[in-house]
Scaffold this motif. Structure first.
Motif, PDB file in Angstrom:
ATOM      1  N   GLY A 196       0.884  -1.328  -0.014  1.00 20.30           N
ATOM      2  CA  GLY A 196       0.139  -0.027  -0.168  1.00 20.30           C
ATOM      3  C   GLY A 196       0.751   1.185   0.046  1.00 20.30           C
ATOM      4  N   TRP A 197       2.114   1.236   0.670  1.00 22.15           N
ATOM      5  CA  TRP A 197       3.103   2.268   0.861  1.00 22.15           C
ATOM      6  C   TRP A 197       3.609   2.533  -0.675  1.00 22.15           C
ATOM      7  CZ3 TRP A 197       4.003   6.954   2.521  1.00 22.15           C
ATOM      8  CH2 TRP A 197       5.122   7.710   2.252  1.00 22.15           C
ATOM      9  N   VAL A 198       3.826   1.506  -1.137  1.00 22.75           N
ATOM     10  CA  VAL A 198       4.447   1.753  -2.759  1.00 22.75           C
ATOM     11  C   VAL A 198       3.439   2.521  -3.629  1.00 22.75           C
ATOM     12  CG1 VAL A 198       5.431   0.473  -4.748  1.00 22.75           C
ATOM     13  CG2 VAL A 198       6.096  -0.387  -2.317  1.00 22.75           C
ATOM     14  N   THR A 199       2.385   1.981  -3.602  1.00 24.80           N
ATOM     15  CA  THR A 199       1.341   2.468  -4.369  1.00 24.80           C
ATOM     16  C   THR A 199       0.969   3.950  -3.898  1.00 24.80           C
ATOM     17  OG1 THR A 199      -0.008   0.446  -4.920  1.00 24.80           O
ATOM     18  CG2 THR A 199      -1.320   2.160  -5.277  1.00 24.80           C
ATOM     19  N   LEU A 200       0.887   4.251  -2.755  1.00 25.95           N
ATOM     20  CA  LEU A 200       0.328   5.473  -1.994  1.00 25.95           C
ATOM     21  C   LEU A 200       1.458   6.613  -2.525  1.00 25.95           C
ATOM     22  CD1 LEU A 200      -1.337   7.174  -0.028  1.00 25.95           C
ATOM     23  CD2 LEU A 200      -0.212   6.621   1.658  1.00 25.95           C
ATOM     24  N   SER A 201       2.801   6.260  -2.388  1.00 24.66           N
ATOM     25  CA  SER A 201       4.014   7.109  -2.607  1.00 24.66           C
ATOM     26  C   SER A 201       3.686   7.645  -4.359  1.00 24.66           C
ATOM     27  CB  SER A 201       5.280   6.416  -2.389  1.00 24.66           C
ATOM     28  OG  SER A 201       5.339   5.245  -3.374  1.00 24.66           O
TER      29      SER A 201
END
Length: 298
Positions: free
Chosen positions: A98-103
């Protein structure tokens, strides 16, 4: 509580419909397995089997919830046992993906918002831009993102641009248009009497923009930002699909589809929905604080 009860009622109704759909969707597999084993299925046994299949056509709500829990909290706790004081996220958890996509989402959203606001100001103050830029902005949204995303990624990879930037550009492509439309509507919200009053004060164009048009556009801006942040998230996920990404919610969707892990696919979809809801809620908090500060909300 007045607002919470209708939301919970609708959620309970949707969950009930979901559970009711699980049985007919997954019954064929259970019946085939029982037929091969020469056994007969009672209704209770059939329902229990459809609710606990490893690769169901339609996962039950409790299966998706369990997978979300295991892919976040449990995976982080177990994954960190092999990580010593690095502060890293487990690369198998939905939090990491989720953090990879959120960034990529946040970068694309930021670029799209700045671009959209800038174009809207130019469109409102320049007739040539209104006649030329606005039709092209509308036409750009008629191109399916699934068609243009691979083209953008391939072209950027050919010139050595990989990683976060290609995904952010696709998020920008989807997020700038709502901001343009909302801001153009907001900047044109002041009526003729307000504009004539500014003229009587001998206000310059920049003063009209700062003191009248921008304050009047704030409700429209925040409404468009809520749409734009959700569109940016969709763009980031779609950008991960044609590249065979190994990280991100799109990568989770890909790996789930490759191996027929429908529960994993649904959990990734719900993680994306939760992420989008959280970002929209955050913009809503900023909106209420800003409008209250400006005296435009109670």
């Amino acid at each position: 509580m007045r607002n919470l009860i209708p939301v919970l009622s609708v959620a309970a109704l949707l969950i009930a419909i979901w559970y009711a759909a699980v049985v007919p969707m997954n019954a064929q597999w259970a019946q085939d397995q029982a037929r091969r084993a020469g056994a007969e299925l009672t209704f209770i046994t059939l329902v229990a089997d459809t609710m606990s299949q490893q690769r169901p056509r339609l996962p039950a709500p409790h299966q998706v919830t369990t997978e979300l829990w295991n892919s976040t909290v449990v995976e982080e706790l177990t994954g960190r046992r092999g990580i010593v004081n690095t502060g890293s996220l487990s690369n198998r958890s939905l939090i990491y993906h989720g953090w990879v996509t959120l960034s990529a989402t946040l970068l694309g959203f930021a670029i799209g918002s700045v671009l959209g606001i800038s174009l809207a100001i130019g469109i409102v103050h320049n007739r040539a831009m209104d006649a030329s830029i606005m039709p092209w902005a509308i036409a750009s949204q008629t191109i399916p993102i699934l068609a243009i995303a691979p083209m953008i990624i391939v072209v950027l990879n050919a010139v050595g641009i990989t990683g976060l930037i290609p995904k952010a550009i696709i998020s920008t492509y989807l997020s700038f248009f709502p901001v343009v439309v909302g801001m153009v509507k907001g900047l044109r919200a002041p009526d003729h009497m307000q504009l004539d009053l500014m003229k009587t004060y001998y206000a310059s164009g920049s003063q009209v923009l700062v003191k009248l048009r921008l304050p009047s556009s704030m409700p429209y801006l925040f409404a468009s930002l809520k749409v734009a942040i959700a569109a940016a998230l969709v763009g980031a996920i779609v950008a991960e699909l044609p590249t065979g990404a190994v990280a991100g919610l799109g990568a989770r969707l890909l790996s789930g589809s490759y191996y027929g892990q429908t529960v994993q696919i649904w959990s990734a979809l719900f993680a994306a929905a939760i992420l989008a809801a959280g970002m929209v809620a955050l913009i809503g908090v900023v909106q209420r604080a800003t409008l209250k500060r400006m005296g435009m909300a109670a």
